[in-house]
Design a protein around this motif. Structure first.
Motif, PDB file in Angstrom:
ATOM      1  N   MET A 159      54.766  25.709  -1.033  1.00 15.11           N
ATOM      2  CA  MET A 159      54.110  26.755  -0.283  1.00 15.11           C
ATOM      3  C   MET A 159      52.805  26.219   0.347  1.00 15.11           C
ATOM      4  SD  MET A 159      53.601  30.686  -1.407  1.00 15.11           S
ATOM      5  CE  MET A 159      52.059  30.757  -2.226  1.00 15.11           C
ATOM      6  N   LEU A 160      52.039  25.434  -0.420  1.00 15.41           N
ATOM      7  CA  LEU A 160      50.802  24.870   0.117  1.00 15.41           C
ATOM      8  C   LEU A 160      51.082  23.911   1.266  1.00 15.41           C
ATOM      9  CD1 LEU A 160      48.761  24.210  -3.130  1.00 15.41           C
ATOM     10  CD2 LEU A 160      48.351  25.968  -1.421  1.00 15.41           C
ATOM     11  N   ASP A 161      52.121  23.104   1.123  1.00 13.30           N
ATOM     12  CA  ASP A 161      52.481  22.178   2.199  1.00 13.30           C
ATOM     13  C   ASP A 161      52.861  22.929   3.462  1.00 13.30           C
ATOM     14  OD1 ASP A 161      51.989  19.933   0.637  1.00 13.30           O
ATOM     15  OD2 ASP A 161      54.082  19.760  -0.010  1.00 13.30           O
ATOM     16  N   ASP A 162      53.616  24.016   3.314  1.00 16.43           N
ATOM     17  CA  ASP A 162      53.983  24.830   4.473  1.00 16.43           C
ATOM     18  C   ASP A 162      52.744  25.410   5.144  1.00 16.43           C
ATOM     19  OD1 ASP A 162      56.662  24.340   4.022  1.00 16.43           O
ATOM     20  OD2 ASP A 162      57.027  26.269   3.015  1.00 16.43           O
ATOM     21  N   ASN A 163      51.797  25.888   4.346  1.00 21.04           N
ATOM     22  CA  ASN A 163      50.562  26.451   4.871  1.00 21.04           C
ATOM     23  C   ASN A 163      49.761  25.381   5.615  1.00 21.04           C
ATOM     24  OD1 ASN A 163      48.356  28.019   5.414  1.00 21.04           O
ATOM     25  ND2 ASN A 163      47.757  28.313   3.308  1.00 21.04           N
ATOM     26  N   ASP A 164      49.652  24.191   5.038  1.00 20.68           N
ATOM     27  CA  ASP A 164      48.929  23.092   5.684  1.00 20.68           C
ATOM     28  C   ASP A 164      49.580  22.706   7.008  1.00 20.68           C
ATOM     29  OD1 ASP A 164      47.085  23.008   3.643  1.00 20.68           O
ATOM     30  OD2 ASP A 164      47.999  21.282   2.648  1.00 20.68           O
ATOM     31  N   ARG A 165      50.891  22.632   7.028  1.00 22.10           N
ATOM     32  CA  ARG A 165      51.600  22.302   8.281  1.00 22.10           C
ATOM     33  C   ARG A 165      51.365  23.368   9.340  1.00 22.10           C
ATOM     34  NH1 ARG A 165      55.243  19.932   4.839  1.00 22.10           N
ATOM     35  NH2 ARG A 165      56.431  21.812   4.445  1.00 22.10           N
ATOM     36  N   ALA A 166      51.408  24.627   8.951  1.00 22.56           N
ATOM     37  CA  ALA A 166      51.186  25.723   9.898  1.00 22.56           C
ATOM     38  C   ALA A 166      49.759  25.696  10.439  1.00 22.56           C
ATOM     39  CB  ALA A 166      51.474  27.069   9.231  1.00 22.56           C
ATOM     40  N   ARG A 167      48.778  25.446   9.587  1.00 18.99           N
ATOM     41  CA  ARG A 167      47.386  25.383  10.022  1.00 18.99           C
ATOM     42  C   ARG A 167      47.174  24.207  10.976  1.00 18.99           C
ATOM     43  NH1 ARG A 167      44.187  27.177   6.084  1.00 18.99           N
ATOM     44  NH2 ARG A 167      45.263  25.806   4.687  1.00 18.99           N
ATOM     45  N   THR A 168      47.747  23.062  10.636  1.00 16.21           N
ATOM     46  CA  THR A 168      47.633  21.884  11.502  1.00 16.21           C
ATOM     47  C   THR A 168      48.258  22.153  12.861  1.00 16.21           C
ATOM     48  OG1 THR A 168      47.600  20.386   9.617  1.00 16.21           O
ATOM     49  CG2 THR A 168      48.253  19.440  11.720  1.00 16.21           C
ATOM     50  N   ALA A 169      49.425  22.758  12.879  1.00 17.89           N
ATOM     51  CA  ALA A 169      50.088  23.075  14.144  1.00 17.89           C
ATOM     52  C   ALA A 169      49.266  24.062  14.960  1.00 17.89           C
ATOM     53  CB  ALA A 169      51.487  23.642  13.877  1.00 17.89           C
ATOM     54  N   SER A 170      48.673  25.045  14.311  1.00 23.44           N
ATOM     55  CA  SER A 170      47.863  26.043  15.009  1.00 23.44           C
ATOM     56  C   SER A 170      46.619  25.412  15.633  1.00 23.44           C
ATOM     57  CB  SER A 170      47.459  27.149  14.032  1.00 23.44           C
ATOM     58  OG  SER A 170      46.584  28.056  14.634  1.00 23.44           O
ATOM     59  N   VAL A 171      45.908  24.610  14.856  1.00 23.93           N
ATOM     60  CA  VAL A 171      44.702  23.959  15.380  1.00 23.93           C
ATOM     61  C   VAL A 171      45.074  23.016  16.515  1.00 23.93           C
ATOM     62  CG1 VAL A 171      42.834  22.344  14.799  1.00 23.93           C
ATOM     63  CG2 VAL A 171      43.412  24.192  13.235  1.00 23.93           C
ATOM     64  N   ASN A 172      46.159  22.293  16.359  1.00 22.22           N
ATOM     65  CA  ASN A 172      46.601  21.390  17.412  1.00 22.22           C
ATOM     66  C   ASN A 172      46.962  22.156  18.674  1.00 22.22           C
ATOM     67  OD1 ASN A 172      47.459  19.221  18.860  1.00 22.22           O
ATOM     68  ND2 ASN A 172      49.136  18.671  17.519  1.00 22.22           N
ATOM     69  N   HIS A 173      47.649  23.260  18.515  1.00 16.89           N
ATOM     70  CA  HIS A 173      48.070  24.063  19.669  1.00 16.89           C
ATOM     71  C   HIS A 173      46.868  24.664  20.403  1.00 16.89           C
ATOM     72  CE1 HIS A 173      50.444  26.812  22.108  1.00 16.89           C
ATOM     73  NE2 HIS A 173      49.628  27.778  21.718  1.00 16.89           N
ATOM     74  N   PHE A 174      45.955  25.279  19.674  1.00 18.76           N
ATOM     75  CA  PHE A 174      44.850  25.995  20.307  1.00 18.76           C
ATOM     76  C   PHE A 174      43.662  25.112  20.675  1.00 18.76           C
ATOM     77  CE2 PHE A 174      47.017  29.515  18.097  1.00 18.76           C
ATOM     78  CZ  PHE A 174      47.230  30.337  19.198  1.00 18.76           C
ATOM     79  N   HIS A 175      43.476  23.992  19.969  1.00 19.75           N
ATOM     80  CA  HIS A 175      42.300  23.157  20.199  1.00 19.75           C
ATOM     81  C   HIS A 175      42.647  21.742  20.651  1.00 19.75           C
ATOM     82  CE1 HIS A 175      39.784  26.274  18.492  1.00 19.75           C
ATOM     83  NE2 HIS A 175      40.611  26.338  17.467  1.00 19.75           N
ATOM     84  N   GLY A 176      43.912  21.388  20.636  1.00 26.17           N
ATOM     85  CA  GLY A 176      44.315  20.056  21.054  1.00 26.17           C
ATOM     86  C   GLY A 176      43.804  18.956  20.138  1.00 26.17           C
ATOM     87  N   ALA A 177      43.598  19.293  18.875  1.00 26.96           N
ATOM     88  CA  ALA A 177      43.091  18.322  17.911  1.00 26.96           C
ATOM     89  C   ALA A 177      43.608  18.679  16.533  1.00 26.96           C
ATOM     90  CB  ALA A 177      41.567  18.336  17.911  1.00 26.96           C
ATOM     91  N   GLY A 178      43.462  17.746  15.611  1.00 28.98           N
ATOM     92  CA  GLY A 178      43.846  18.001  14.226  1.00 28.98           C
ATOM     93  C   GLY A 178      42.709  18.681  13.486  1.00 28.98           C
TER      94      GLY A 178
END
Length: 52
Positions: A1-20
């Motif tokens: 569950m934590l790994d899924d949350n981390d992946r989702a957060r990383t994808a969101s930041v990458n999508h909206f901010h173009g960075a990790g």
């Protein structure tokens, strides 16, 4: 569950901010809390907040 949350957060930041999420340019303050003791870390944060 934590790994899924981390992946989702990383994808969101990458999508909206173009960075990790580890990119320090995204943050006003970055502190390596592994070195100083907790009271010193708290004091750093308090001083930084008061400066803004």
């Amino acid at each position: 569950m934590l790994d899924d949350n981390d992946r989702a957060r990383t994808a969101s930041v990458n999508h909206f901010h173009g960075a990790g999420p580890a990119d320090p340019r995204l943050y006003h303050l970055v502190i390596d809390t592994t070195r100083p003791p907790v009271p010193a870390t708290v004091e750093l944060i308090v001083v930084a907040v008061r400066a803004f």
